[in-house]
Enzyme design. Structure first.
Site, PDB file in Angstrom:
ATOM      1  N   HIS A  50      -4.534  -7.851   8.182  1.00 63.21           N
ATOM      2  CA  HIS A  50      -5.685  -8.749   7.963  1.00 63.21           C
ATOM      3  C   HIS A  50      -5.954  -9.588   9.210  1.00 63.21           C
ATOM      4  O   HIS A  50      -6.403 -10.733   9.112  1.00 63.21           O
ATOM      5  CB  HIS A  50      -5.463  -9.674   6.750  1.00 63.21           C
ATOM      6  CG  HIS A  50      -5.427  -8.943   5.452  1.00 63.21           C
ATOM      7  ND1 HIS A  50      -5.228  -9.559   4.247  1.00 63.21           N
ATOM      8  CD2 HIS A  50      -5.573  -7.619   5.159  1.00 63.21           C
ATOM      9  CE1 HIS A  50      -5.243  -8.675   3.273  1.00 63.21           C
ATOM     10  NE2 HIS A  50      -5.449  -7.486   3.803  1.00 63.21           N
ATOM     11  N   ASN A 106       0.824  -7.495  -1.485  1.00 63.88           N
ATOM     12  CA  ASN A 106       0.558  -8.558  -0.507  1.00 63.88           C
ATOM     13  C   ASN A 106       1.562  -9.688  -0.638  1.00 63.88           C
ATOM     14  O   ASN A 106       2.288  -9.735  -1.635  1.00 63.88           O
ATOM     15  CB  ASN A 106      -0.867  -9.094  -0.732  1.00 63.88           C
ATOM     16  CG  ASN A 106      -1.873  -8.332   0.108  1.00 63.88           C
ATOM     17  OD1 ASN A 106      -1.595  -7.982   1.248  1.00 63.88           O
ATOM     18  ND2 ASN A 106      -3.039  -8.094  -0.469  1.00 63.88           N
ATOM     19  N   CYS A 141      -2.478  -1.157   4.175  1.00 63.85           N
ATOM     20  CA  CYS A 141      -3.559  -2.023   3.703  1.00 63.85           C
ATOM     21  C   CYS A 141      -4.859  -1.227   3.670  1.00 63.85           C
ATOM     22  O   CYS A 141      -5.094  -0.376   4.521  1.00 63.85           O
ATOM     23  CB  CYS A 141      -3.696  -3.199   4.664  1.00 63.85           C
ATOM     24  SG  CYS A 141      -5.173  -4.176   4.385  1.00 63.85           S
ATOM     25  N   ASP A 142      -5.696  -1.551   2.691  1.00 63.75           N
ATOM     26  CA  ASP A 142      -6.958  -0.819   2.551  1.00 63.75           C
ATOM     27  C   ASP A 142      -8.125  -1.471   3.295  1.00 63.75           C
ATOM     28  O   ASP A 142      -9.219  -0.944   3.329  1.00 63.75           O
ATOM     29  CB  ASP A 142      -7.334  -0.694   1.069  1.00 63.75           C
ATOM     30  CG  ASP A 142      -7.675  -2.042   0.444  1.00 63.75           C
ATOM     31  OD1 ASP A 142      -7.557  -3.085   1.113  1.00 63.75           O
ATOM     32  OD2 ASP A 142      -8.067  -2.047  -0.739  1.00 63.75           O
ATOM     33  N   TYR A 159     -11.337 -10.659   7.915  1.00 63.13           N
ATOM     34  CA  TYR A 159     -10.442 -11.750   7.480  1.00 63.13           C
ATOM     35  C   TYR A 159     -10.403 -12.908   8.477  1.00 63.13           C
ATOM     36  O   TYR A 159      -9.986 -14.006   8.123  1.00 63.13           O
ATOM     37  CB  TYR A 159      -9.020 -11.231   7.237  1.00 63.13           C
ATOM     38  CG  TYR A 159      -8.772 -10.848   5.788  1.00 63.13           C
ATOM     39  CD1 TYR A 159      -8.240 -11.763   4.889  1.00 63.13           C
ATOM     40  CD2 TYR A 159      -9.093  -9.588   5.308  1.00 63.13           C
ATOM     41  CE1 TYR A 159      -8.025 -11.437   3.566  1.00 63.13           C
ATOM     42  CE2 TYR A 159      -8.883  -9.246   3.979  1.00 63.13           C
ATOM     43  CZ  TYR A 159      -8.350 -10.178   3.110  1.00 63.13           C
ATOM     44  OH  TYR A 159      -8.145  -9.853   1.793  1.00 63.13           O
ATOM     45  N   ARG A 186     -11.585 -17.528  -5.497  1.00 66.39           N
ATOM     46  CA  ARG A 186     -11.623 -16.066  -5.584  1.00 66.39           C
ATOM     47  C   ARG A 186     -10.805 -15.545  -6.781  1.00 66.39           C
ATOM     48  O   ARG A 186     -11.225 -14.621  -7.462  1.00 66.39           O
ATOM     49  CB  ARG A 186     -11.104 -15.488  -4.266  1.00 66.39           C
ATOM     50  CG  ARG A 186     -11.169 -14.001  -4.135  1.00 66.39           C
ATOM     51  CD  ARG A 186     -12.585 -13.463  -4.009  1.00 66.39           C
ATOM     52  NE  ARG A 186     -12.610 -12.053  -4.370  1.00 66.39           N
ATOM     53  CZ  ARG A 186     -13.626 -11.404  -4.891  1.00 66.39           C
ATOM     54  NH1 ARG A 186     -14.781 -12.022  -5.087  1.00 66.39           N
ATOM     55  NH2 ARG A 186     -13.543 -10.143  -5.206  1.00 66.39           N
ATOM     56  N   ARG A 214      -2.063 -16.887  -7.910  1.00 68.76           N
ATOM     57  CA  ARG A 214      -3.054 -16.746  -6.818  1.00 68.76           C
ATOM     58  C   ARG A 214      -4.021 -17.928  -6.855  1.00 68.76           C
ATOM     59  O   ARG A 214      -4.402 -18.478  -5.817  1.00 68.76           O
ATOM     60  CB  ARG A 214      -3.826 -15.429  -6.965  1.00 68.76           C
ATOM     61  CG  ARG A 214      -4.953 -15.309  -5.932  1.00 68.76           C
ATOM     62  CD  ARG A 214      -5.699 -13.986  -6.010  1.00 68.76           C
ATOM     63  NE  ARG A 214      -6.764 -13.934  -5.015  1.00 68.76           N
ATOM     64  CZ  ARG A 214      -7.540 -12.894  -4.796  1.00 68.76           C
ATOM     65  NH1 ARG A 214      -7.376 -11.792  -5.500  1.00 68.76           N
ATOM     66  NH2 ARG A 214      -8.487 -12.923  -3.870  1.00 68.76           N
TER      67      ARG A 214
HETATM   68  P1  NAD Z   1      -2.433  -8.094 -10.768  1.00 66.20           P
HETATM   69  O1  NAD Z   1      -1.791  -9.402 -11.004  1.00 66.20           O
HETATM   70  O2  NAD Z   1      -3.649  -7.721 -11.507  1.00 66.20           O
HETATM   71  O3  NAD Z   1      -1.354  -6.941 -10.990  1.00 66.20           O
HETATM   72  C1  NAD Z   1      -0.086  -6.963 -10.433  1.00 66.20           C
HETATM   73  C2  NAD Z   1       0.942  -6.541 -11.461  1.00 66.20           C
HETATM   74  O4  NAD Z   1       2.233  -6.657 -10.858  1.00 66.20           O
HETATM   75  C3  NAD Z   1       0.985  -7.406 -12.732  1.00 66.20           C
HETATM   76  O5  NAD Z   1       0.768  -6.604 -13.849  1.00 66.20           O
HETATM   77  C4  NAD Z   1       2.384  -8.006 -12.721  1.00 66.20           C
HETATM   78  O6  NAD Z   1       2.946  -8.155 -13.997  1.00 66.20           O
HETATM   79  C5  NAD Z   1       3.147  -6.995 -11.889  1.00 66.20           C
HETATM   80  N1  NAD Z   1       4.393  -7.476 -11.324  1.00 66.20           N
HETATM   81  C6  NAD Z   1       4.664  -8.706 -10.817  1.00 66.20           C
HETATM   82  N2  NAD Z   1       5.940  -8.769 -10.388  1.00 66.20           N
HETATM   83  C7  NAD Z   1       6.497  -7.556 -10.612  1.00 66.20           C
HETATM   84  C8  NAD Z   1       7.784  -7.000 -10.375  1.00 66.20           C
HETATM   85  N3  NAD Z   1       8.765  -7.712  -9.797  1.00 66.20           N
HETATM   86  N4  NAD Z   1       8.007  -5.714 -10.740  1.00 66.20           N
HETATM   87  C9  NAD Z   1       7.032  -4.981 -11.340  1.00 66.20           C
HETATM   88  N5  NAD Z   1       5.788  -5.455 -11.572  1.00 66.20           N
HETATM   89  C10 NAD Z   1       5.525  -6.725 -11.216  1.00 66.20           C
HETATM   90  O7  NAD Z   1      -2.733  -8.026  -9.200  1.00 66.20           O
HETATM   91  P2  NAD Z   1      -3.883  -7.277  -8.425  1.00 66.20           P
HETATM   92  O8  NAD Z   1      -4.901  -8.260  -8.038  1.00 66.20           O
HETATM   93  O9  NAD Z   1      -4.292  -6.075  -9.147  1.00 66.20           O
HETATM   94  O10 NAD Z   1      -3.135  -6.855  -7.113  1.00 66.20           O
HETATM   95  C11 NAD Z   1      -1.940  -6.132  -7.087  1.00 66.20           C
HETATM   96  C12 NAD Z   1      -1.322  -6.196  -5.720  1.00 66.20           C
HETATM   97  O11 NAD Z   1      -1.956  -5.322  -4.813  1.00 66.20           O
HETATM   98  C13 NAD Z   1      -1.408  -7.576  -5.065  1.00 66.20           C
HETATM   99  O12 NAD Z   1      -0.245  -7.788  -4.309  1.00 66.20           O
HETATM  100  C14 NAD Z   1      -2.598  -7.441  -4.171  1.00 66.20           C
HETATM  101  O13 NAD Z   1      -2.606  -8.406  -3.183  1.00 66.20           O
HETATM  102  C15 NAD Z   1      -2.349  -6.063  -3.655  1.00 66.20           C
HETATM  103  N6  NAD Z   1      -3.445  -5.358  -3.004  1.00 66.20           N
HETATM  104  C16 NAD Z   1      -3.219  -4.975  -1.744  1.00 66.20           C
HETATM  105  C17 NAD Z   1      -4.157  -4.263  -1.074  1.00 66.20           C
HETATM  106  C18 NAD Z   1      -3.879  -3.902   0.341  1.00 66.20           C
HETATM  107  O14 NAD Z   1      -4.756  -3.507   1.037  1.00 66.20           O
HETATM  108  N7  NAD Z   1      -2.655  -4.030   0.859  1.00 66.20           N
HETATM  109  C19 NAD Z   1      -5.352  -3.925  -1.697  1.00 66.20           C
HETATM  110  C20 NAD Z   1      -5.557  -4.324  -3.013  1.00 66.20           C
HETATM  111  C21 NAD Z   1      -4.579  -5.038  -3.676  1.00 66.20           C
HETATM  112  C1  G6P Z   2      -8.743  -6.338   0.459  1.00 66.58           C
HETATM  113  C2  G6P Z   2      -7.420  -6.506   1.133  1.00 66.58           C
HETATM  114  C3  G6P Z   2      -6.338  -6.664   0.108  1.00 66.58           C
HETATM  115  C4  G6P Z   2      -6.641  -7.814  -0.831  1.00 66.58           C
HETATM  116  C5  G6P Z   2      -8.006  -7.630  -1.438  1.00 66.58           C
HETATM  117  C6  G6P Z   2      -8.416  -8.874  -2.193  1.00 66.58           C
HETATM  118  O1  G6P Z   2      -8.809  -5.140  -0.238  1.00 66.58           O
HETATM  119  O2  G6P Z   2      -7.077  -5.424   1.951  1.00 66.58           O
HETATM  120  O3  G6P Z   2      -5.129  -6.857   0.759  1.00 66.58           O
HETATM  121  O4  G6P Z   2      -5.682  -7.848  -1.862  1.00 66.58           O
HETATM  122  O5  G6P Z   2      -8.953  -7.418  -0.432  1.00 66.58           O
HETATM  123  O6  G6P Z   2      -9.588  -8.597  -2.865  1.00 66.58           O
HETATM  124  P1  G6P Z   2     -10.056  -9.457  -4.114  1.00 66.58           P
HETATM  125  O7  G6P Z   2     -11.268  -8.725  -4.577  1.00 66.58           O
HETATM  126  O8  G6P Z   2      -8.885  -9.419  -5.068  1.00 66.58           O
HETATM  127  O9  G6P Z   2     -10.324 -10.819  -3.589  1.00 66.58           O
HETATM  128 MN    MN Z   3      -4.944  -5.720   2.621  1.00 66.25          MN
END
Ligand code: NAD
Ligand code: G6P
Ligand code: MN
Length: 442
Positions: free
Chosen positions: A200, A147, A169-170, A265, A285, A93
């Site tokens: 977004h 994501n 998405c949250d 966004y 970030r 990231r």
């Molecule tokens: P993070 O890196 O802290 O955790 C992600 C985990 O996924 C890691 O432990 C990693 O080892 C694991 N991983 C990677 N590839 C994998 C695979 N092929 N199989 C199983 N596990 C695997 O990331 P984070 O910041 O906590 O975010 C997690 C995800 O959630 C990200 O994609 C983030 O963008 C997403 N997210 C989405 C929303 C939303 O609204 N859609 C909200 C919050 C976070």
């Molecule tokens: C929001 C979005 C997520 C994104 C996150 C990033 O919750 O919906 O899709 O992953 O923001 O937040 P951060 O605190 O990791 O920048």
């Molecule tokens: Mn999102």
């Protein structure tokens, strides 16, 4: 009442413990018999695995628990997969954000050029997890919030059209907590909203109370003055000060079209220059997340593990995560709840591509979702969405065809990137940085 079995894919995520707390707080409406953590990185998952076990044991010792890196153990006998993987983790990231900044371009990890790079990494990881689900628990549902959600959703539409995957998405929910405060509602659940766009990348067009009274004009007037925050809010209402700045920036975004309320966004796509001016190219970030959320969550998990109890924990229920329980409950108990999901357009937005993945309200029940009709959208929104959706489709083309040109076109089309020369420079650096993850582009 039936009890359900859940696996959290991406178990090592910083969001996992707070999602578990949220699940444990909702056992009356979604009873659980098993919670599993699955990650392909054992060391990372171990930061949270033991603390999660303690949280669960202390709340309900009848719930079975396992943390594993074995897909068969993880995916056998599950009803719901909560997927939040980050392929390449926060280290990647950081590069998604920093490489474009070298050229004065905002990175943005979901819909900006950073998101295009992240998309090419995420697609195979998400597909792999869908395949495990279909092999070991073919009747399960995957609630996927990995994501970049739009690109991942397009890949699901193209490569797994019949899979039981729902992309969510949250962000709108997070913003609606504030909208409810602005408009004086006790909870966002008292509001009946209309929203459309891409992930977004969307707008609220209506906010009504239960009696049908419309509040959107009140919200527009407020956001034009203050952004998506209260006049006397301070950073303590937000995850951190950067999210508070984002809420305030809505004031500038809505000034461009004060007929509807934008997702925050848009700051990245419409005010990329301001974002670049306020970003330290060596501390983005991703660094903030490592220094704040990751330190806080992993530190607290280590403390719980050491003292052997979570009784006095500072971990809090992930309020943004309530949609996960809402969605699982709607699927499990056929509640027909109305929720924003990322789904094929199929005519819901009548003047927009049928095969675009759009974020719109849907009715959710045991057979999945039924989208609501949006109708025609105006030129400004349509133009922005067409540019973005085609940019995202080109990333999936690049993945499918291993095509350098398609990826170059995707980056050239991205709203954050000023021209094809810069797009090429960013792409060449991305290729170098993503060698371990991307297909070889020819
Ligand atoms: P993070 O890196 O802290 O955790 C992600 C985990 O996924 C890691 O432990 C990693 O080892 C694991 N991983 C990677 N590839 C994998 C695979 N092929 N199989 C199983 N596990 C695997 O990331 P984070 O910041 O906590 O975010 C997690 C995800 O959630 C990200 O994609 C983030 O963008 C997403 N997210 C989405 C929303 C939303 O609204 N859609 C909200 C919050 C976070
Ligand atoms: C929001 C979005 C997520 C994104 C996150 C990033 O919750 O919906 O899709 O992953 O923001 O937040 P951060 O605190 O990791 O920048
Ligand atoms: Mn999102």
């Amino acid at each position: 009442m039936k009890k359900f079995s859940i696996v959290i894919a991406g178990g090592g995520s910083t969001y996992t413990p707070e999602i578990i707390l949220m699940l444990l707080d909702n056992l009356d409406r979604l009873p659980l018999r098993s919670i599993k953590l699955y990650d392909n990185d054992e060391e990372r998952q171990n930061h949270v695995a033991k603390a999660c076990e303690i949280l669960i044991k202390e709340k309900d010792p009848t719930i079975q628990y396992v943390a594993t890196t074995d897909p068969e153990v993880a995916y056998t006998d599950v009803d719901f997969v909560l997927a939040h993987i980050r392929v390449g983790k926060l280290e990647m990231r950081s590069l998604d954000e920093k490489i474009p900044l070298k050229y004065g371009v905002v990175g943005q990890e979901t819909c900006g050029p950073g998101g295009m790079a992240y998309g090419l990494r995420s697609i195979p990881g998400v597909l792999e997890n869908i395949e495990y689900m279909e092999k070991y628990s073919p009747n399960a549902w995957m609630l996927n919030y990995s994501n970049p959600a739009s690109i991942v959703a397009e890949a699901c539409r193209r490569f797994k059209p019949n899979s039981r995957v729902i992309n969510i998405c949250d962000m709108p929910i997070g913003m609606e907590h504030t909208i409810a405060r602005i408009l004086g509602f006790k909870s966002r659940k008292e509001m009946c909203i209309r929203y459309y766009g891409l992930n977004h990348f969307g707008w609220w067009t209506s906010i009504k109370d239960k009696d049908g009274k419309e509040y959107i004009q009140d919200l527009i007037a407020h956001q034009l003055k203050y952004g998506n925050c209260l006049a006397d809010d301070d950073a303590s209402y937000y995850t951190d000060s950067s999210w508070f700045d984002t809420a305030k920036k809505v004031k500038d975004i809505i000034a461009i079209d004060p007929t509807m309320c934008p997702n925050s966004y848009f700051q990245y796509y419409l005010f990329g220059d301001d974002m670049v001016a306020h970003t330290d190219p060596n501390y983005t970030r991703a660094d903030q997340v490592v220094d704040t959320r990751e330190k806080r969550v992993f530190g607290e998990c280590a403390r719980i593990e050491k003292v052997g109890t979570a009784k006095d924990t500072t971990l809090q229920i992930g309020i943004h995560a309530e949609f996960i329980v809402d969605l699982a409950t709607a699927l499990a108990f056929n509640t027909h709840e109305r929720m924003l999901l990322i789904v094929p357009n199929n005519g819901a937005i009548s003047n927009f591509e049928k095969d675009a993945m759009v974020e719109i309200p849907c009715i959710v029940g045991k057979d999945g979702y039924e989208p609501l009709t949006v109708g025609e959208i105006p030129h400004f929104q349509k133009g922005l969405m067409e540019q973005q959706v085609n940019c995202e489709k080109l990333v999936v083309d690049a993945y499918e065809q291993h095509s350098y040109l398609k990826m170059l076109q995707a980056l050239t089309l991205n709203k954050c990137v000023p021209n094809a020369n810069v797009a090429r420079k960013i792409l060449d650096d991305f290729i170098e940085a993503n060698k371990a993850y991307w297909p070889e582009l020819k």
